[in-house]
Scaffold this motif. Structure first.
Motif, PDB file in Angstrom:
ATOM      1  N   VAL A   1      -0.018 -46.462   5.027  1.00 45.90           N
ATOM      2  CA  VAL A   1      -1.022 -46.060   4.442  1.00 45.90           C
ATOM      3  C   VAL A   1      -1.026 -44.352   5.406  1.00 45.90           C
ATOM      4  N   HIS A   2      -0.319 -44.156   6.174  1.00 45.57           N
ATOM      5  CA  HIS A   2       0.228 -42.445   6.849  1.00 45.57           C
ATOM      6  C   HIS A   2       1.130 -41.666   5.853  1.00 45.57           C
ATOM      7  N   LYS A   3       2.464 -42.311   5.519  1.00 49.56           N
ATOM      8  CA  LYS A   3       3.011 -41.819   4.617  1.00 49.56           C
ATOM      9  C   LYS A   3       2.761 -41.793   3.268  1.00 49.56           C
ATOM     10  N   ALA A   4       1.323 -43.139   2.885  1.00 53.57           N
ATOM     11  CA  ALA A   4       1.109 -42.311   1.728  1.00 53.57           C
ATOM     12  C   ALA A   4       0.115 -40.866   1.921  1.00 53.57           C
ATOM     13  N   ASP A   5      -1.000 -40.696   3.234  1.00 53.87           N
ATOM     14  CA  ASP A   5      -1.383 -40.301   3.124  1.00 53.87           C
ATOM     15  C   ASP A   5      -0.604 -38.341   3.329  1.00 53.87           C
ATOM     16  N   LEU A   6       0.377 -38.503   4.360  1.00 53.92           N
ATOM     17  CA  LEU A   6       1.792 -37.257   3.986  1.00 53.92           C
ATOM     18  C   LEU A   6       1.921 -36.629   2.932  1.00 53.92           C
ATOM     19  N   MET A   7       2.511 -38.027   2.067  1.00 56.50           N
ATOM     20  CA  MET A   7       2.557 -37.550   0.508  1.00 56.50           C
ATOM     21  C   MET A   7       2.723 -36.663  -0.071  1.00 56.50           C
ATOM     22  N   ARG A   8       0.769 -37.241  -0.313  1.00 53.81           N
ATOM     23  CA  ARG A   8      -0.447 -36.744  -1.361  1.00 53.81           C
ATOM     24  C   ARG A   8      -0.439 -34.817  -0.055  1.00 53.81           C
ATOM     25  N   TYR A   9      -0.488 -34.835   0.894  1.00 51.49           N
ATOM     26  CA  TYR A   9      -0.343 -33.491   1.288  1.00 51.49           C
ATOM     27  C   TYR A   9       0.560 -32.592   0.879  1.00 51.49           C
ATOM     28  N   LEU A  10       1.812 -33.371   1.152  1.00 49.96           N
ATOM     29  CA  LEU A  10       3.266 -31.885   0.789  1.00 49.96           C
ATOM     30  C   LEU A  10       2.932 -32.161  -0.923  1.00 49.96           C
ATOM     31  N   LEU A  11       2.848 -32.815  -1.704  1.00 50.53           N
ATOM     32  CA  LEU A  11       3.164 -32.759  -2.964  1.00 50.53           C
ATOM     33  C   LEU A  11       2.566 -33.121  -4.041  1.00 50.53           C
ATOM     34  N   GLY A  12       0.796 -33.274  -3.635  1.00 45.72           N
ATOM     35  CA  GLY A  12      -0.084 -33.974  -4.385  1.00 45.72           C
ATOM     36  C   GLY A  12      -0.009 -34.821  -5.179  1.00 45.72           C
ATOM     37  N   GLU A  13      -0.862 -35.050  -5.571  1.00 49.62           N
ATOM     38  CA  GLU A  13      -1.558 -36.445  -6.330  1.00 49.62           C
ATOM     39  C   GLU A  13      -0.362 -37.679  -6.759  1.00 49.62           C
ATOM     40  N   PHE A  14      -0.694 -38.279  -6.583  1.00 48.01           N
ATOM     41  CA  PHE A  14       0.510 -39.627  -7.594  1.00 48.01           C
ATOM     42  C   PHE A  14      -0.720 -40.392  -8.806  1.00 48.01           C
ATOM     43  N   THR A  15       0.140 -40.564  -9.517  1.00 47.57           N
ATOM     44  CA  THR A  15      -0.028 -40.769 -10.727  1.00 47.57           C
ATOM     45  C   THR A  15       0.132 -42.364 -10.870  1.00 47.57           C
TER      46      THR A  15
ATOM     47  N   HIS B   1       5.643 -31.187   9.461  1.00 50.31           N
ATOM     48  CA  HIS B   1       5.089 -31.676   8.291  1.00 50.31           C
ATOM     49  C   HIS B   1       4.131 -30.513   8.095  1.00 50.31           C
ATOM     50  N   GLN B   2       3.612 -29.717   9.095  1.00 45.51           N
ATOM     51  CA  GLN B   2       2.625 -28.407   9.043  1.00 45.51           C
ATOM     52  C   GLN B   2       3.946 -27.399   8.319  1.00 45.51           C
ATOM     53  N   ALA B   3       4.657 -27.763   8.683  1.00 45.65           N
ATOM     54  CA  ALA B   3       6.875 -25.944   8.545  1.00 45.65           C
ATOM     55  C   ALA B   3       6.652 -26.198   6.881  1.00 45.65           C
ATOM     56  N   ALA B   4       6.308 -28.184   7.996  1.00 43.02           N
ATOM     57  CA  ALA B   4       7.270 -28.817   5.638  1.00 43.02           C
ATOM     58  C   ALA B   4       6.686 -27.871   4.310  1.00 43.02           C
ATOM     59  N   LYS B   5       4.831 -28.454   4.697  1.00 43.93           N
ATOM     60  CA  LYS B   5       4.072 -27.937   4.077  1.00 43.93           C
ATOM     61  C   LYS B   5       4.315 -26.620   3.002  1.00 43.93           C
ATOM     62  N   GLU B   6       4.220 -25.697   4.653  1.00 47.06           N
ATOM     63  CA  GLU B   6       4.441 -23.913   3.887  1.00 47.06           C
ATOM     64  C   GLU B   6       5.638 -23.944   3.265  1.00 47.06           C
ATOM     65  N   ILE B   7       6.561 -24.574   3.713  1.00 47.24           N
ATOM     66  CA  ILE B   7       7.816 -24.031   3.281  1.00 47.24           C
ATOM     67  C   ILE B   7       7.198 -24.330   1.261  1.00 47.24           C
ATOM     68  N   LEU B   8       7.082 -25.539   1.184  1.00 46.59           N
ATOM     69  CA  LEU B   8       6.704 -25.958  -0.151  1.00 46.59           C
ATOM     70  C   LEU B   8       6.011 -25.291  -0.838  1.00 46.59           C
ATOM     71  N   ASP B   9       4.804 -25.143   0.168  1.00 49.83           N
ATOM     72  CA  ASP B   9       3.380 -23.913  -0.954  1.00 49.83           C
ATOM     73  C   ASP B   9       4.170 -23.011  -1.201  1.00 49.83           C
ATOM     74  N   SER B  10       4.833 -22.186  -0.497  1.00 43.54           N
ATOM     75  CA  SER B  10       5.937 -21.102  -0.593  1.00 43.54           C
ATOM     76  C   SER B  10       6.875 -20.639  -2.169  1.00 43.54           C
TER      77      SER B  10
END
Length: 348
Positions: free
Chosen positions: A186-200, A131-140
């Motif tokens: 709730v774990h996955k809600a937290d993960l997807m916010r971490y990876l993709l930002g806020e949901f509306t 998940h941390q590696a994916a965040k780096e890829i997404l942020d890049s």
């Protein structure tokens, strides 16, 4: 600060398999007190870790030599006990979901603010290597524009994991408030916010169709949307009888990321041009044997206190992830899409 002195309130499975062993493994920590309403449980853990056993958490909070508290209790006790601990001048690590309502979550955040102590919510998915590696890829920006995702957290249910088996508080609506959605979703809600930002916006179908003699949800499928138009599904289930699924797939303009979706490779990058990058990383933690040895939650909490660093998952972060689950429950009740902006969640 020389050694961080901690107390663990609640000696069920999450304390037994995560909090206590991880505190014990951390050289900066001394476990001073453990507490459980079942005397034998508290005494067993106290004997194992050289701590003092208590059956009343208020006595633990009165101990002057305790710096921090882990709250490992049924969901309905998370807010009142966390608030009492913060008011007593202790740092708090609270299990997820942080509370049973937005009001409770806000009261926890306010108590942390007033006391000047740290409040962390134990969302461990952010610390998983893939998940941390994916965040780096997404942020890049390597994946280009993100279109969609699907994320799943399912297993056969808490019967085999919980210390009380099929009679566990997990199945008691008054104590648990929510089922698979609070345990896993709730774990996955937290993960997807971490990876993709806020949901509306959130929509959901939530059922109790797999477990007997309970009113809490055991199967949920949610649809989430970000302000920028990324859409995807979040599934939480206690009905995956053949074993767990903790996978996430993210679809972008230039390729696809597969997280925990392959038995060998924790992260796979698949690109439009045919390139594939396989990552063999530390395995995600599971409740079965062979899972990741540490959740990294305890180490992060301890380090943030000793070095006075910002927490990755503070009360505000915990509340935003909880809000997605609360909105899903509202969507199931009203049969409508729920706006998180309406619910007062700050959106990036």
């Amino acid at each position: 600060m020389s050694t961080l002195k901690v107390g663990v309130i609640g000696c069920g499975s999450i304390a037994k398999y995560r909090h206590l062993p991880e505190y014990h493994a951390n050289k900066e920590v001394e476990i001073v007190a453990v507490c459980d309403i079942v005397t034998e449980r508290a005494e067993n853990m106290a004997a194992q870790y050289g701590a003092k056993a208590f059956t009343d958490y208020k006595e633990v909070l009165e101990l002057d030599d305790i710096d921090a508290i882990s709250v490992c209790l049924p969901n309905y006790l998370h807010a009142p006990v966390s608030i009492a601990a913060l008011n007593a001048g202790k740092h708090v690590l609270c299990e997820k979901p942080m509370a049973t309502s937005k009001e409770e979550a806000e009261a926890m955040i306010e108590a942390a603010k007033v006391s000047g102590k740290k409040l962390m919510i134990a969302h461990n998915q952010r610390f998983v290597s893939s998940h941390q590696a994916a965040k780096e890829i997404l942020d890049s920006g390597k994946l280009g524009k993100i279109y969609s995702f699907k994320t799943t957290f399912g297993h056969p249910g808490p019967e085999a994991w919980s210390v009380d088996g099929a009679t566990s508080w997990f199945f008691n609506k008054e104590q648990a408030f929510i089922g698979a959605m609070g345990d896993l979703g709730v774990h996955k809600a937290d993960l997807m916010r971490y990876l993709l930002g806020e949901f509306t916006e959130v929509g959901a179908f939530i059922e109790t169709n797999a477990k007997q003699n309970t009113e809490v949800d055991d199967n949920a499928v949610c649809i989430l949307r970000t302000d920028s138009g990324i859409i995807g599904t979040l599934t939480a289930s206690w009905a995956y009888v053949a074993g767990g699924d903790n996978s996430t797939v993210i679809y972008g303009e230039n390729g696809v990321l597969r997280l925990e979706d392959d038995p060998e490779y924790s992260l796979i990058e698949e690109y439009r041009n045919g390139n594939v990058v396989n990552h063999k990383l530390a395995k995600i933690q599971t409740n079965e044997e062979g899972g990741q040895t540490t959740s990294h939650v305890i180490d992060h909490f301890v380090e943030s206190i000793i070095e006075n660093k910002e927490l990755l998952i503070n009360g505000e972060e915990g509340m935003k992830s909880l809000q997605i689950i609360l909105a899903a429950l509202e969507s199931q009740e009203t049969k409508q899409i729920v706006s998180l902006q309406k619910e007062g969640v700050s959106v990036k």
